[in-house]
Structures are given as C-alpha cells and as structure tokens.
Design a protein around this motif. Structure first.
Motif: not given
Length: 227
Positions: A8-9, A32-33, A55
């Motif tokens: 999850d960003d 984060k991506d 994202m």
C-alpha cells in the motif's frame, strides 16, 4: 509462522494493517508499491499478499496479474471502490478475495484465515479426477495435462474441481456462488462467468478431454469427451 506481504502506498494503512496482522501472529513484510512488492517476493517466501488497488506506477490489478504469473499464493485486494466493474476487474486479474475500504482490521484477519483454511483444507486429501490425459489433483491444487503442470488461482481451481466432480450436471450461477464463494458472498453472479471464461481460455488449447458447457438460461456443466 506464515508471512504476509502488505502492499500500500498509504503509510498509515500500511502500518495499521501490519500492526494488526503482527498481533494476530503473522510475520509481516511491507511494500510501498507494486515494483517494491515484486522485488520482495523474489527474495522472500510469502504465504499471502494483501494488495491495495490504487497505487502509482503499478496498480493493484496489474500487480495481482504479475503475482499470478510468477507465484502460487492467495491475494486479497483492498479497494476504496465498491462498483461491480471494479470487483469484476479484480477477479479478472486473479484475486482470491477483496475488501472495500474503510474496513475493520478484524474482518481482514477473518478473510486471511479463511483463505489459509481453504488452501490447506485438503492438504491430506489424495483425491484425483482424471479426464484422459488430464488429472485434477485436489491434494496439490494442480492440474496436470500430459507433462505440463498448471497452477490455478484458488477459486478457479475450486470451481473446476466442483464441476469435474459432478460431470454432466448443470449448476446455476447462484448454486456455484454459494458453493464456491459462500452464502455470505456479496458480489455479482457475473463473477462466475468471469471465472468460467478464464478456465476456458486456459485449457482450450491444452486439452479436449473436457469442456465447460453453457446451458442457456440455467448455468454451466462440465462434459467429458465422448469415447
């Protein structure tokens, strides 16, 4: 201890989910991506992925498709969207389940536990269904076509196995939804159509030992090749 990849960003969602999963007894790795997630998956053995849809660079649908191509793990999509088209796109990409934001962390944990039970429930069951040169193995969740092994997303396998275990019987979409997805499933019946289409695409060029027939106005049945 099972390892869960959370992608999850949004750093707040990432930390919130990670805290609750850690408290539930899971080892959590964060990405984060999508690009970061694939890098981690190539380096570390993960048992399940929780993937956000929205994202940058690579959205959750694209990441799920990549996971399906390279890894055999269940995927849960997190989405802020509750439209049927978005759910359909999620299942087309190969997700096993989805959860709409905002959600209760406990519900995510329940869904994760349910997926692990489904993946592990037949670990000691050696039942195999054979159609000529095709073997559908419920113990390994693999489909063997001659010397080729196909690993299917969980729902696709369960749908194929159920139809194969009951050949020549016609099942309505409603019946298949209840049996494969559960009576509390809130999605659209078109989910069945999407999964049937994917199964046909996978096996149409691999074997003619069976085919899934559409019975107009009723549902689907699996038919074995006539001897």
């Amino acid at each position: 201890m099972k390892t869960i990849l959370v992608v999850d960003d949004d750093i707040n969602i990432l930390q919130l989910v990670s805290i609750h999963l850690t408290e539930a007894g899971y080892h959590v790795v964060q990405a984060k991506d999508g690009t970061d997630a694939l890098r981690i998956l190539h380096k570390e053995q993960c048992d399940l992925a929780v993937v956000d849809v929205m994202m940058p660079f690579m959205d959750g649908f694209a990441l799920t498709r990549e996971i399906r191509r390279e890894f055999d793990i269940p995927v849960i999509l997190l989405t802020a969207k509750d439209q049927i088209s978005d759910k359909e796109e999620g299942f087309k990409s190969g997700t096993d389940d989805y959860l709409v934001k905002p959600f209760e962390p406990k519900e995510l944990i329940f869904r994760i536990e349910a997926l692990f039970r489904r993946y592990d429930s037949h670990a000691d069951d050696d039942t195999k269904i054979r159609f000529g040169n095709t073997v559908i193995n419920k113990q390994t969740y693999e489909v063997q076509v001659e010397d080729r092994t196909i690993l299917l997303p969980l729902k696709e396998f369960e749908l194929l196995y159920f139809l194969a275990a009951n050949p020549m019987q016609v099942f309505s979409r409603e019946h298949l939804i209840e049996h494969i997805w559960g009576w509390d499933y809130e999605g659209d019946e078109r989910t069945v159509d999407v999964h049937i289409k994917r199964l046909r695409q996978r096996f149409s060029n691999l074997t003619d030992e069976f085919h899934i027939k559409t019975v107009r106005g009723v549902g689907y049945s699996l038919e074995e090749k006539r001897k």
